[in-house]
Design a protein around this motif. Structure first.
Motif, PDB file in Angstrom:
ATOM      1  N   THR A  43       5.601 -10.362   6.917  1.00  0.00           N
ATOM      2  CA  THR A  43       5.942  -8.962   6.700  1.00  0.00           C
ATOM      3  C   THR A  43       6.064  -8.238   8.035  1.00  0.00           C
ATOM      4  O   THR A  43       5.753  -8.786   9.086  1.00  0.00           O
ATOM      5  N   SER A  45      10.319  -3.903   0.215  1.00  0.00           N
ATOM      6  CA  SER A  45       9.159  -3.032   0.420  1.00  0.00           C
ATOM      7  C   SER A  45       8.523  -2.647  -0.906  1.00  0.00           C
ATOM      8  O   SER A  45       7.300  -2.480  -1.005  1.00  0.00           O
ATOM      9  N   LEU A  97       8.237  -4.573  -3.361  1.00  0.00           N
ATOM     10  CA  LEU A  97       7.427  -5.729  -3.739  1.00  0.00           C
ATOM     11  C   LEU A  97       6.233  -5.936  -2.813  1.00  0.00           C
ATOM     12  O   LEU A  97       5.462  -6.882  -3.001  1.00  0.00           O
ATOM     13  N   GLY A  98       6.102  -5.067  -1.792  1.00  0.00           N
ATOM     14  CA  GLY A  98       4.989  -5.190  -0.852  1.00  0.00           C
ATOM     15  C   GLY A  98       5.238  -6.151   0.284  1.00  0.00           C
ATOM     16  O   GLY A  98       4.292  -6.548   0.974  1.00  0.00           O
ATOM     17  N   LEU A  99       6.510  -6.542   0.517  1.00  0.00           N
ATOM     18  CA  LEU A  99       6.839  -7.514   1.556  1.00  0.00           C
ATOM     19  C   LEU A  99       7.614  -6.904   2.710  1.00  0.00           C
ATOM     20  O   LEU A  99       8.126  -7.628   3.558  1.00  0.00           O
ATOM     21  N   GLN A 116       4.697  -2.019   5.980  1.00  0.00           N
ATOM     22  CA  GLN A 116       3.364  -1.928   5.402  1.00  0.00           C
ATOM     23  C   GLN A 116       2.754  -0.539   5.594  1.00  0.00           C
ATOM     24  O   GLN A 116       3.062   0.160   6.570  1.00  0.00           O
ATOM     25  N   PRO A 117       1.906  -0.094   4.645  1.00  0.00           N
ATOM     26  CA  PRO A 117       1.201   1.181   4.775  1.00  0.00           C
ATOM     27  C   PRO A 117       0.331   1.167   6.041  1.00  0.00           C
ATOM     28  O   PRO A 117      -0.071   0.100   6.503  1.00  0.00           O
ATOM     29  N   ALA A 124       8.399   1.450  -0.292  1.00  0.00           N
ATOM     30  CA  ALA A 124       6.945   1.468  -0.463  1.00  0.00           C
ATOM     31  C   ALA A 124       6.485   2.692  -1.242  1.00  0.00           C
ATOM     32  O   ALA A 124       5.533   2.621  -2.031  1.00  0.00           O
ATOM     33  N   SER A 173       7.045   1.994  -4.810  1.00  0.00           N
ATOM     34  CA  SER A 173       6.026   1.081  -5.320  1.00  0.00           C
ATOM     35  C   SER A 173       4.708   1.799  -5.581  1.00  0.00           C
ATOM     36  O   SER A 173       4.021   1.533  -6.570  1.00  0.00           O
ATOM     37  N   GLY A 174       4.342   2.732  -4.679  1.00  0.00           N
ATOM     38  CA  GLY A 174       3.101   3.465  -4.869  1.00  0.00           C
ATOM     39  C   GLY A 174       3.145   4.450  -6.018  1.00  0.00           C
ATOM     40  O   GLY A 174       2.099   4.789  -6.587  1.00  0.00           O
TER      41      GLY A 174
END
Length: 290
Positions: free
Chosen positions: A149, A228, A230-232, A235-236, A243, A246-247
């Motif tokens: 990542t 992002s 998918l969390g890949l 990053q936060p 992201a 996703s959040g």
């Protein structure tokens, strides 16, 4: 043909015919304006808000959109408007960076196929066919798993998925130039291969590629946001549109603004790049056919 003056009226004069004006495209003007705004937000988000994108305020948790917070706040009390604005920079940067890498890789790969002879062309194109058989998002997902990542790795992962498509375009354009009469005459006069590529093959092959690259920026941003999500990807705590989406998915029923506003930002940006890119492609096609 002469004109006859009627009694009591001035003689009529023939007026030259004017060329018809090009039809105005309000959609294109709107897309250009939106593109300028997106560029300003990505370069200087602080000009549009004084809120911090990472400032936590427990007393303002999940506040709906209002005068204090235009896009509301998230589960940590952070201003969503500021996070969407500051999220434009990594999203646009990844889109531009991955497209630049894909254009460079596709140019090298396409020229290698066009100038590498029969077996070189066959090997490069069969490899491109295998890669193009895979969905771009799946290929980028596989690349992220291998590379890891992060913003830079995300650029390379997205670029890998788009390189074969650009390579096919460069190969097709380069073959047309290589087989033209003036190039064959230059080869007969003893022009060096490197000079031939730089002066003749490369400029003619890059024209349509750069136009299509504008559309590719929007597609690259969409792929990066998907990764992002998918969390890949990024990053936060760095805000990024994918992201943020996703959040906000876990709070969609109770706090719809967490996912709607980042989604609108991604949609507007991708549509804007597609409209501008399609218009540029249309203008380039008309110019090349004259």
């Amino acid at each position: 043909m002469s004109t006859v003056a009627s009694p009591g009226r001035p003689s009529a004069r023939l007026r030259p015919l004017r060329a018809p004006r090009a039809p105005q495209r309000p959609g294109m003007l709107l897309a250009t304006l939106a593109l300028v705004v997106i560029a300003l937000v990505a370069l200087a988000p602080g000009l549009f808000t004084s809120q911090s994108p990472t400032g936590v305020r427990i007393t303002d948790v999940l506040q709906p959109p209002g005068t204090a917070h235009w896009f509301g706040t998230d589960q940590l009390g952070r201003d969503v408007f500021a996070r969407v604005l500051y999220g434009a920079r990594p999203s646009v940067l990844v889109g531009l960076g991955s497209t630049a890498i894909a254009l460079a890789g596709g140019t090298v790969m396409g020229l290698a196929a066009a100038l590498g002879g029969r077996w070189g062309d066959w090997a490069v194109m069969r490899f491109a066919d295998v890669v193009l058989a895979l969905p771009p998002l799946l290929l980028a997902l596989l690349a992220v798993v291998i590379l890891g990542t992060g913003e830079l790795n995300l650029m390379f992962a997205v670029a890998i998925a788009f390189i074969p498509g650009y390579a096919r375009i460069v190969r097709a354009e380069a073959l047309v130039v290589v087989r033209s009469g003036y190039v064959e005459a230059a080869v007969g006069l003893g022009l060096r291969r490197s000079v031939l590529i730089v002066r003749h093959v490369l400029p003619n092959a890059l024209g349509p590629l750069l136009v299509l690259g504008t559309v590719g920026i929007g597609m690259a941003m969409l792929s990066a946001s998907s990764l992002s999500f998918l969390g890949l990807g990024v990053q936060p705590p760095v805000p990024e549109w994918g992201a943020l989406l996703s959040g906000g998915r876990d709070f969609f029923q109770s706090a719809w603004w967490l996912g709607v506003f980042p989604g609108v930002a991604v949609t507007v940006c991708v549509i804007t790049m597609n409209v501008v890119g399609r218009y540029g492609q249309e203008r380039f096609t008309k110019r090349s056919t004259r």
